[in-house]
Design a protein around this motif. Structure first.
Motif, PDB file in Angstrom:
ATOM      1  N   ARG A  59      40.463  72.643  17.599  1.00  0.00           N
ATOM      2  CA  ARG A  59      39.062  72.607  17.179  1.00  0.00           C
ATOM      3  C   ARG A  59      39.015  72.110  15.750  1.00  0.00           C
ATOM      4  NH1 ARG A  59      35.769  77.109  15.215  1.00  0.00           N
ATOM      5  NH2 ARG A  59      37.510  78.476  15.777  1.00  0.00           N
ATOM      6  N   GLY A  60      38.074  71.241  15.436  1.00  0.00           N
ATOM      7  CA  GLY A  60      37.983  70.777  14.062  1.00  0.00           C
ATOM      8  C   GLY A  60      36.980  69.656  13.881  1.00  0.00           C
ATOM      9  N   GLN A  61      36.378  69.626  12.711  1.00  0.00           N
ATOM     10  CA  GLN A  61      35.427  68.576  12.377  1.00  0.00           C
ATOM     11  C   GLN A  61      36.138  67.224  12.309  1.00  0.00           C
ATOM     12  OE1 GLN A  61      32.060  69.013  11.954  1.00  0.00           O
ATOM     13  NE2 GLN A  61      32.448  71.120  12.621  1.00  0.00           N
ATOM     14  N   GLY A  62      35.549  66.229  12.955  1.00  0.00           N
ATOM     15  CA  GLY A  62      36.120  64.894  12.943  1.00  0.00           C
ATOM     16  C   GLY A  62      37.325  64.746  13.839  1.00  0.00           C
ATOM     17  N   ILE A  63      37.536  65.718  14.739  1.00  0.00           N
ATOM     18  CA  ILE A  63      38.699  65.666  15.631  1.00  0.00           C
ATOM     19  C   ILE A  63      38.239  65.675  17.095  1.00  0.00           C
ATOM     20  CG2 ILE A  63      40.834  66.812  16.333  1.00  0.00           C
ATOM     21  CD1 ILE A  63      40.874  68.076  13.484  1.00  0.00           C
ATOM     22  N   MET A  64      37.598  66.776  17.511  1.00  0.00           N
ATOM     23  CA  MET A  64      37.134  66.926  18.889  1.00  0.00           C
ATOM     24  C   MET A  64      35.949  67.871  18.898  1.00  0.00           C
ATOM     25  SD  MET A  64      39.181  68.615  22.156  1.00  0.00           S
ATOM     26  CE  MET A  64      40.211  67.206  22.574  1.00  0.00           C
ATOM     27  N   ASP A  65      34.935  67.569  19.721  1.00  0.00           N
ATOM     28  CA  ASP A  65      33.808  68.486  19.812  1.00  0.00           C
ATOM     29  C   ASP A  65      34.078  69.550  20.868  1.00  0.00           C
ATOM     30  OD1 ASP A  65      33.231  67.431  22.351  1.00  0.00           O
ATOM     31  OD2 ASP A  65      31.686  66.081  21.596  1.00  0.00           O
ATOM     32  N   THR A  66      33.156  70.494  21.019  1.00  0.00           N
ATOM     33  CA  THR A  66      33.374  71.631  21.917  1.00  0.00           C
ATOM     34  C   THR A  66      33.377  71.227  23.391  1.00  0.00           C
ATOM     35  OG1 THR A  66      31.002  72.114  21.864  1.00  0.00           O
ATOM     36  CG2 THR A  66      32.409  73.298  20.303  1.00  0.00           C
ATOM     37  N   GLN A  67      32.898  70.014  23.694  1.00  0.00           N
ATOM     38  CA  GLN A  67      32.923  69.519  25.077  1.00  0.00           C
ATOM     39  C   GLN A  67      34.204  68.750  25.396  1.00  0.00           C
ATOM     40  OE1 GLN A  67      29.814  69.255  23.228  1.00  0.00           O
ATOM     41  NE2 GLN A  67      29.518  71.217  24.267  1.00  0.00           N
ATOM     42  N   GLY A  68      35.074  68.620  24.397  1.00  0.00           N
ATOM     43  CA  GLY A  68      36.339  67.934  24.624  1.00  0.00           C
ATOM     44  C   GLY A  68      36.308  66.451  24.365  1.00  0.00           C
ATOM     45  N   ASN A  69      35.258  65.985  23.675  1.00  0.00           N
ATOM     46  CA  ASN A  69      35.167  64.564  23.345  1.00  0.00           C
ATOM     47  C   ASN A  69      35.859  64.286  22.006  1.00  0.00           C
ATOM     48  OD1 ASN A  69      33.389  63.900  25.609  1.00  0.00           O
ATOM     49  ND2 ASN A  69      31.844  65.087  24.499  1.00  0.00           N
ATOM     50  N   TRP A  70      36.765  63.314  22.008  1.00  0.00           N
ATOM     51  CA  TRP A  70      37.488  62.978  20.795  1.00  0.00           C
ATOM     52  C   TRP A  70      36.611  62.200  19.829  1.00  0.00           C
ATOM     53  CZ3 TRP A  70      42.018  65.092  19.760  1.00  0.00           C
ATOM     54  CH2 TRP A  70      42.840  65.507  20.814  1.00  0.00           C
ATOM     55  N   ALA A  71      36.807  62.440  18.536  1.00  0.00           N
ATOM     56  CA  ALA A  71      36.189  61.592  17.528  1.00  0.00           C
ATOM     57  C   ALA A  71      36.815  60.200  17.619  1.00  0.00           C
ATOM     58  CB  ALA A  71      36.394  62.181  16.134  1.00  0.00           C
ATOM     59  N   PRO A  72      36.078  59.156  17.284  1.00  0.00           N
ATOM     60  CA  PRO A  72      36.607  57.793  17.410  1.00  0.00           C
ATOM     61  C   PRO A  72      37.933  57.613  16.678  1.00  0.00           C
ATOM     62  CG  PRO A  72      34.257  57.733  16.944  1.00  0.00           C
ATOM     63  CD  PRO A  72      34.687  59.172  16.797  1.00  0.00           C
ATOM     64  N   GLY A  73      38.885  57.025  17.371  1.00  0.00           N
ATOM     65  CA  GLY A  73      40.163  56.684  16.765  1.00  0.00           C
ATOM     66  C   GLY A  73      41.201  57.785  16.736  1.00  0.00           C
ATOM     67  N   VAL A  74      40.793  59.025  16.993  1.00  0.00           N
ATOM     68  CA  VAL A  74      41.739  60.143  16.871  1.00  0.00           C
ATOM     69  C   VAL A  74      42.848  60.079  17.928  1.00  0.00           C
ATOM     70  CG1 VAL A  74      41.987  62.654  16.994  1.00  0.00           C
ATOM     71  CG2 VAL A  74      40.129  61.637  15.666  1.00  0.00           C
ATOM     72  N   PRO A  75      42.557  59.799  19.199  1.00  0.00           N
ATOM     73  CA  PRO A  75      43.667  59.714  20.173  1.00  0.00           C
ATOM     74  C   PRO A  75      44.731  58.703  19.763  1.00  0.00           C
ATOM     75  CG  PRO A  75      41.567  59.818  21.325  1.00  0.00           C
ATOM     76  CD  PRO A  75      41.241  59.628  19.867  1.00  0.00           C
ATOM     77  N   GLU A  76      44.288  57.593  19.201  1.00  0.00           N
ATOM     78  CA  GLU A  76      45.251  56.577  18.759  1.00  0.00           C
ATOM     79  C   GLU A  76      46.083  57.087  17.578  1.00  0.00           C
ATOM     80  OE1 GLU A  76      42.086  54.815  21.094  1.00  0.00           O
ATOM     81  OE2 GLU A  76      42.014  56.050  19.276  1.00  0.00           O
ATOM     82  N   GLU A  77      45.447  57.835  16.681  1.00  0.00           N
ATOM     83  CA  GLU A  77      46.179  58.404  15.546  1.00  0.00           C
ATOM     84  C   GLU A  77      47.209  59.443  16.010  1.00  0.00           C
ATOM     85  OE1 GLU A  77      43.839  59.063  11.692  1.00  0.00           O
ATOM     86  OE2 GLU A  77      42.283  59.149  13.249  1.00  0.00           O
ATOM     87  N   ILE A  78      46.853  60.197  17.038  1.00  0.00           N
ATOM     88  CA  ILE A  78      47.787  61.189  17.582  1.00  0.00           C
ATOM     89  C   ILE A  78      49.019  60.491  18.138  1.00  0.00           C
ATOM     90  CG2 ILE A  78      48.124  62.878  19.424  1.00  0.00           C
ATOM     91  CD1 ILE A  78      45.151  63.622  19.069  1.00  0.00           C
ATOM     92  N   GLU A  79      48.803  59.466  18.951  1.00  0.00           N
ATOM     93  CA  GLU A  79      49.943  58.739  19.522  1.00  0.00           C
ATOM     94  C   GLU A  79      50.791  58.098  18.429  1.00  0.00           C
ATOM     95  OE1 GLU A  79      51.087  55.368  22.876  1.00  0.00           O
ATOM     96  OE2 GLU A  79      49.020  56.125  22.729  1.00  0.00           O
ATOM     97  N   GLN A  80      50.143  57.556  17.413  1.00  0.00           N
ATOM     98  CA  GLN A  80      50.888  56.955  16.308  1.00  0.00           C
ATOM     99  C   GLN A  80      51.744  57.997  15.587  1.00  0.00           C
ATOM    100  OE1 GLN A  80      48.437  55.188  13.250  1.00  0.00           O
ATOM    101  NE2 GLN A  80      50.182  54.280  12.194  1.00  0.00           N
ATOM    102  N   ALA A  81      51.177  59.191  15.370  1.00  0.00           N
ATOM    103  CA  ALA A  81      51.932  60.261  14.700  1.00  0.00           C
ATOM    104  C   ALA A  81      53.154  60.655  15.527  1.00  0.00           C
ATOM    105  CB  ALA A  81      51.038  61.471  14.469  1.00  0.00           C
ATOM    106  N   VAL A  82      52.992  60.707  16.848  1.00  0.00           N
ATOM    107  CA  VAL A  82      54.114  61.055  17.728  1.00  0.00           C
ATOM    108  C   VAL A  82      55.209  60.007  17.624  1.00  0.00           C
ATOM    109  CG1 VAL A  82      54.818  61.296  20.141  1.00  0.00           C
ATOM    110  CG2 VAL A  82      52.728  62.415  19.329  1.00  0.00           C
ATOM    111  N   ARG A  83      54.833  58.757  17.776  1.00  0.00           N
ATOM    112  CA  ARG A  83      55.842  57.685  17.765  1.00  0.00           C
ATOM    113  C   ARG A  83      56.512  57.555  16.396  1.00  0.00           C
ATOM    114  NH1 ARG A  83      55.749  55.102  22.566  1.00  0.00           N
ATOM    115  NH2 ARG A  83      53.820  55.226  23.781  1.00  0.00           N
ATOM    116  N   GLU A  84      55.755  57.739  15.329  1.00  0.00           N
ATOM    117  CA  GLU A  84      56.343  57.646  13.999  1.00  0.00           C
ATOM    118  C   GLU A  84      57.321  58.787  13.737  1.00  0.00           C
ATOM    119  OE1 GLU A  84      53.166  57.377  11.177  1.00  0.00           O
ATOM    120  OE2 GLU A  84      52.844  55.228  11.530  1.00  0.00           O
ATOM    121  N   THR A  85      57.025  59.967  14.284  1.00  0.00           N
ATOM    122  CA  THR A  85      57.948  61.096  14.130  1.00  0.00           C
ATOM    123  C   THR A  85      59.269  60.811  14.829  1.00  0.00           C
ATOM    124  OG1 THR A  85      56.122  62.683  13.967  1.00  0.00           O
ATOM    125  CG2 THR A  85      58.277  63.562  14.582  1.00  0.00           C
ATOM    126  N   VAL A  86      59.200  60.311  16.064  1.00  0.00           N
ATOM    127  CA  VAL A  86      60.419  59.991  16.811  1.00  0.00           C
ATOM    128  C   VAL A  86      61.199  58.876  16.113  1.00  0.00           C
ATOM    129  CG1 VAL A  86      61.322  59.186  19.026  1.00  0.00           C
ATOM    130  CG2 VAL A  86      59.384  60.781  18.969  1.00  0.00           C
TER     131      VAL A  86
END
Length: 403
Positions: A59-86
C-alpha cells in the motif's frame, strides 16, 4: 553460561538462492519507500531456474490504489529493480540470467483489516504490524560486538565476493557458503578448529592444478580474515567437500525470502523470534523492533555494563506499546538486569519502544534496506543513513540512567 566449548556459525553469499530472494525483496521495499516513506510492504520472492516470482501485500501513495491498480510506470520499475539486483549480484548463467529470466509480479493491495489495526487514527497511535517476539544481542568477542563465529563467516564471503567482482578471483561464481568453528576457553575464542567453504566455480576448477589454485585462494582469504593467533596446523579445512560446484544459485536450488534468519542475525549465538526481516517495511516489528533490540544490546555492551547481552521485546498486532521487555546479561553484567530494564525505560529517544517511536528514533522510513540483505543485518558499519541501529550513541545516556 559455559566457559569451555566449541561453537559454529555459518554464512551464505549474496549469490545464495535464498539471499538472492532477500535482496530482491528489499530492493522492492527500497523502491516503494523512495516513492512513499509511509508505504506498507510485505514482499516475498521465489527464485528458481530462470524465474523470479514476487508475491505479497502493499500500500502506498504513487504505487497502487486500494483496488489494485498500479500507478503509471511502477510495474516497469519493479521489473527493472529485480533485474538490476540479479545483475549486480553477478548472475549471467544459462540457468539464471538477469536479462533473460522470466519475471512474474503478483503483489496486491494490503488487507483493509490489517490496515485498520496498524494505522494511527484519532487518539489511537500506530500499532505493531504483527504480533511476535524479537531479540537483540551483543557480545565483546569482536570489535563490532558480534559473535566471532558468525563475524568471520561473513567476512570470508564478503572478501570472496569483492575479489569476484574485481576480477581478482575470476574463477569464482556468485553462490557460496562458509562455516567457522571456534574453540572457546573461559568464554573467549582461542582457536579455529574447522573452516568450511563451498563456492560455486568456473568449469574445470574441481580437478588438478585449478582445484589446487581454488583451495590455495580460499586458505589465503581465511588467513587474511581470521586473526593469525586463531589459526594453526591443527585447523581443519573443508573446501568444496562434495567435489564439483558448477551449478549453483537459483538454478541449483530454489530460493525464498526469509529462509536465512540465523545468518541474518547472530549465527545461533542468541535466540531468534522467528520472523524474517527482508521484504518488510519498518512498521513491521519483526524488522524494526529487532533492530531496536540490537541497538540497545550493543549500547549496553559498549557502555561496559555487560560482556554479553540478550534483549527480548514482544508486541501484539495493532497495539503500540510493547507487551514486555526482558534483559539477560548472562551473568556478565556490572549491575542487575532489572536495573538495565528500568534504564531502558528512561531512554526518551526510543519513544517507549512503540513502532512509531522506533521508526522515528532510528530514521527507518528511508530506502536503506538493500544493503542489509546479504552478510548480516548486524555488525555492519553505521554510515550516513545506513545501519543506524549499529551506532553506540546511547552509551552515556544509559550510564547516566544507572548512576
Amino acid at each position: 553460561m559455559r566457559h569451555n566449548y566449541l561453537f559454529t556459525s555459518e554464512s551464505v553469499s549474496e549469490g545464495h538462492p535464498d539471499k538472492v530472494a532477500d535482496q530482491i525483496s528489499d530492493a522492492i521495499v527500497d523502491l516503494f519507500l523512495s516513492k512513499d516513506p509511509e508505504a506498507r510492504v510485505a514482499c516475498e520472492t521465489l527464485t528458481t531456474t530462470q524465474k523470479v516470482v514476487l508475491a505479497g501485500e502493499i500500500r502506498g501513495q504513487g504505487i497502487m490504489d486500494t483496488q489494485g491498480n498500479w500507478a503509471p510506470g511502477v510495474p516497469e520499475e519493479i521489473e527493472q529493480a529485480v533485474r538490476e539486483t540479479v545483475k549486480r549480484i553477478g548472475y549471467e548463467q544459462d540457468g539464471f540470467h538477469w536479462e533473460s529470466l522470466d519475471f512474474s509480479n503478483n503483489l496486491h493491495p494490503q488487507s483493509a483489516h490489517i490496515a485498520q489495526g496498524v494505522d494511527a487514527s484519532g487518539n489511537k497511535d500506530e500499532g505493531a504490524g504483527d504480533q511476535g517476539i524479537m531479540f537483540g544481542f551483543a557480545c565483546d568477542e569482536t570489535p563490532d560486538l558480534m559473535p566471532a563465529t558468525l563475524y568471520y563467516s561473513h567476512k570470508i564471503l564478503e572478501r570472496m565476493a569483492a575479489d569476484r567482482h574485481s576480477g581478482a578471483a575470476a574463477f569464482l561464481e556468485p553462490d557460496a557458503k562458509s562455516q567457522v568453528t571456534l574453540r572457546f576457553e573461559d568464554g573467549k575464542p582461542v582457536r579455529a578448529t574447522a573452516i568450511v567453504v563451498s563456492t560455486q566455480h568456473a568449469k574445470g576448477y574441481d580437478e588438478g592444478d585449478r582445484e589446487a589454485e581454488l583451495h590455495s585462494y580460499v586458505k589465503k582469504v581465511v588467513a587474511d580474515v581470521i586473526p593469525h593467533e586463531l589459526l594453526n596446523g591443527e585447523t581443519v579445512y573443508h573446501i568444496n567437500p562434495t567435489g564439483s560446484f558448477e551449478i549453483g544459485g537459483p538454478d541449483g536450488d530454489a530460493g525464498l525470502t526469509g529462509r536465512k534468519i540465523i545468518v541474518d542475525t547472530y549465527g545461533g549465538a542468541a535466540p531468534h523470534g522467528g520472523g524474517a526481516f527482508s521484504g518488510k517495511d519498518p512498521t513491521k516489528v519483526d524488522r524494526s523492533a529487532a533492530y531496536a533490540a540490537r541497538y540497545l544490546a550493543k549500547n549496553i555492551v559498549a557502555a561496559g555494563l555487560a560482556r554479553r547481552c540478550t534483549i527480548q521485546l514482544a508486541y501484539a498486532i495493532g497495539v503500540s506499546e510493547p507487551l514486555s521487555l526482558y534483559v539477560d546479561t548472562h551473568g556478565t553484567g556490572t549491575v542487575d538486569d532489572s536495573a538495565i530494564e528500568l534504564a531502558i525505560g528512561r531512554v526518551e529517544k526510543l519513544g517507549g519502544l512503540t513502532p512509531r517511536g522506533i521508526r522515528i528514533a532510528l530514521d527507518l522510513n528511508k530506502p536503506i534496506y538493500s544493503k542489509t540483505a546479504a552478510y548480516g543485518h548486524f555488525g555492519r558499519k553505521a554510515e550516513g543513513d545506513l545501519f543506524p541501529w549499529e551506532r553506540t550513541d546511547l552509551v552515556e545516556e544509559l550510564k547516566a540512567a544507572l548512576a
